[in-house]
Design a protein around this motif. Sequence first.
Motif, PDB file in Angstrom:
ATOM      1  N   LYS A 178       0.801  -1.223   0.000  1.00  0.00           N
ATOM      2  CA  LYS A 178       0.000   0.000   0.000  1.00  0.00           C
ATOM      3  C   LYS A 178       0.838   1.279   0.000  1.00  0.00           C
ATOM      4  O   LYS A 178       0.341   2.353   0.346  1.00  0.00           O
ATOM      5  CB  LYS A 178      -1.011   0.013   1.149  1.00  0.00           C
ATOM      6  N   MET A 179       2.084   1.175  -0.423  1.00  0.00           N
ATOM      7  CA  MET A 179       2.869   2.362  -0.756  1.00  0.00           C
ATOM      8  C   MET A 179       2.782   2.558  -2.279  1.00  0.00           C
ATOM      9  O   MET A 179       2.768   1.579  -3.030  1.00  0.00           O
ATOM     10  CB  MET A 179       4.333   2.198  -0.336  1.00  0.00           C
ATOM     11  N   VAL A 180       2.710   3.827  -2.715  1.00  0.00           N
ATOM     12  CA  VAL A 180       2.547   4.111  -4.148  1.00  0.00           C
ATOM     13  C   VAL A 180       3.678   5.042  -4.602  1.00  0.00           C
ATOM     14  O   VAL A 180       3.587   6.265  -4.471  1.00  0.00           O
ATOM     15  CB  VAL A 180       1.183   4.754  -4.445  1.00  0.00           C
ATOM     16  N   PRO A 181       4.770   4.483  -5.115  1.00  0.00           N
ATOM     17  CA  PRO A 181       5.861   5.328  -5.618  1.00  0.00           C
ATOM     18  C   PRO A 181       5.438   6.049  -6.902  1.00  0.00           C
ATOM     19  O   PRO A 181       4.420   5.744  -7.505  1.00  0.00           O
ATOM     20  CB  PRO A 181       6.986   4.331  -5.883  1.00  0.00           C
ATOM     21  N   SER A 182       6.261   7.005  -7.325  1.00  0.00           N
ATOM     22  CA  SER A 182       5.914   7.801  -8.494  1.00  0.00           C
ATOM     23  C   SER A 182       7.167   8.185  -9.257  1.00  0.00           C
ATOM     24  O   SER A 182       8.296   7.985  -8.764  1.00  0.00           O
ATOM     25  CB  SER A 182       5.154   9.065  -8.055  1.00  0.00           C
TER      26      SER A 182
END
Length: 596
Positions: A178-182
């Motif tokens: 549930k981490m969303v890198p970019s």
Amino acid sequence: MSTSVADYLLDRLRAWRVDQVFGYPGDGINGIIGAFGRADNDPKFIQSRHEEMSAFEAVGYAKFSGNLGVCLATSGPGAIHLLNGLYDAKLDHVPILAIVGQTDRSAMGGSYQQEVDLHSLFKDVASDYVHTVTVPEQLPNVLDRAIRTALSRKAPTALIIPNDVQELKYSPPGHEFKMVPSSLDLTWPQVIPDDTAVRRAAEVLNAGEKVAILVGQGARSASVEVQQVAERLGAGVAKALLGKDVLSDEIPYVTGSIGLLGTRPTYEMMRDCDTLLTVGSSFPYSQFLPALDQARAVQIDNDASLIGMRYPYEVNVVGDAAPTLQALLPLLDERADKSWQADIESKVARWWETMDSEAHVDADPINPMRLFSEASPRLPDDAIVIADSGSAADWYARLLRFRGHMRGSLSGTLASMGPGVPYAIGAKFAASDRPVIVFEGDGAMQMNGLAELITIARYWQEWTDPRLVIAVLHNNDLNQVTWELRAMGGSPTFIESQALPNVDYAGFARSLGLEALTVIVPDELGLAWDKALSADRPTVLDVHCDPNVPPIPPHATFEQASNAAQALLRGDAEAWGVVKQGVKTKVREIWPGSSS
């Protein structure tokens, strides 16, 4: 020193090549304002006099740079004030990112000071993307998505950052669940049309004998191709207001603007054509297009959600304007008979003679049309020209002949009052080496322009070319609405709503250290323009105009004329002046060389 969320926000904006943020401070964004200080004002914070002006300035910047415009406001009232400018961006399809503060997370839901449900506030105007940052790890993904969405959908997006979150230590998203890198990179494709659709479009266009072309802002990158298609088909070309700068008005078959503010050659071309090609425009007023059973029609647009509207188009081609027209050109037959185009050219030539003649009709003290006709040949070929809403937009649409690399815009679809001067400020930050000219009604000047002269006085010395000319149509009347009351409602002038207090616009500008000229004699207009366009600083032209010169559409209906006459008979305070100026103007339209 640890990096805060606010510090990282500015760092990420720099990575997206955002050079300035148009904003106004407030305690709901104290963390972000503090970060500007630590970042040595990079990106540059441009302070307006009001948050609505910040949004309009961001829109002006985006329109004339082609890049993302960014505006910043505090929580509560600051965020609310952005709305009008953001709706202007939404309706004119302009990429804007609004960054706003919010009360601390611990106070949310507690009916706290300046607490507003910002998601509900922005859910329509920023419907493409609006989100709140609640933890530091969320920031890069939410910010990047807001920017990409604004750029790809040409729409406003909103990023809400609670005040306490701005001060938190920044930590990037990790590799956990549930981490969303970019990431930052963004490369735009060309939208290439379908071959079968292009062939079908060519069949329709080749079958036509009287082809009319309508272009909007979506055709701006395809001006060469539009000309090639027009010359191949022997067509005339009309321009939606937001597409006024797509083609030069010196091209003889360019008929000018369409619609209520349009020209007679455009009206007659649409009335008489048998084929319509629309490129990059969602012009909304179908009554100014050919009758629904009159013409076969083709539309080209790169946004499928906006295609096929307004008219029963037979072929709807989704694609960028330039590659679509390039694919279409080899399939188009060269017209042997160019009599349709020749007739359009003769009507256009007569139109420009008529406009010049009407501009020289005597008035008390100055015919507003002459302000524009004197400006037109003097405007530099690289000028950025802006009109505010109201009668200034009428004359902008009909009397200014664009040429060279001139750019122009206005609040096209929202038609908001008051964006002219803030647009100009945004334009100067987009292209500080280009002269900017604004045509501004005195109502809009009192509403927003006077205050933003203070902003101009603060920043103009940073601009490579200091020329920014604001021409005020000073008639002490909310003139466009006055004429609409007469023509559409049959109502006489209601002085209490329409009359404006008299203001010395030149005097106010002079008090700020700007150049200023008051013009009350028609023959002094040319010299005033020459002085303003050679000045070493921004200039206000305070031009005293006659409110009784009617902005009569060249295709005014009998009903509109009847309504206006009834309004005068009911006791309009300016009845005699209106009749006198209307008759004199119409005489010039019928006999351009006559005296009156």
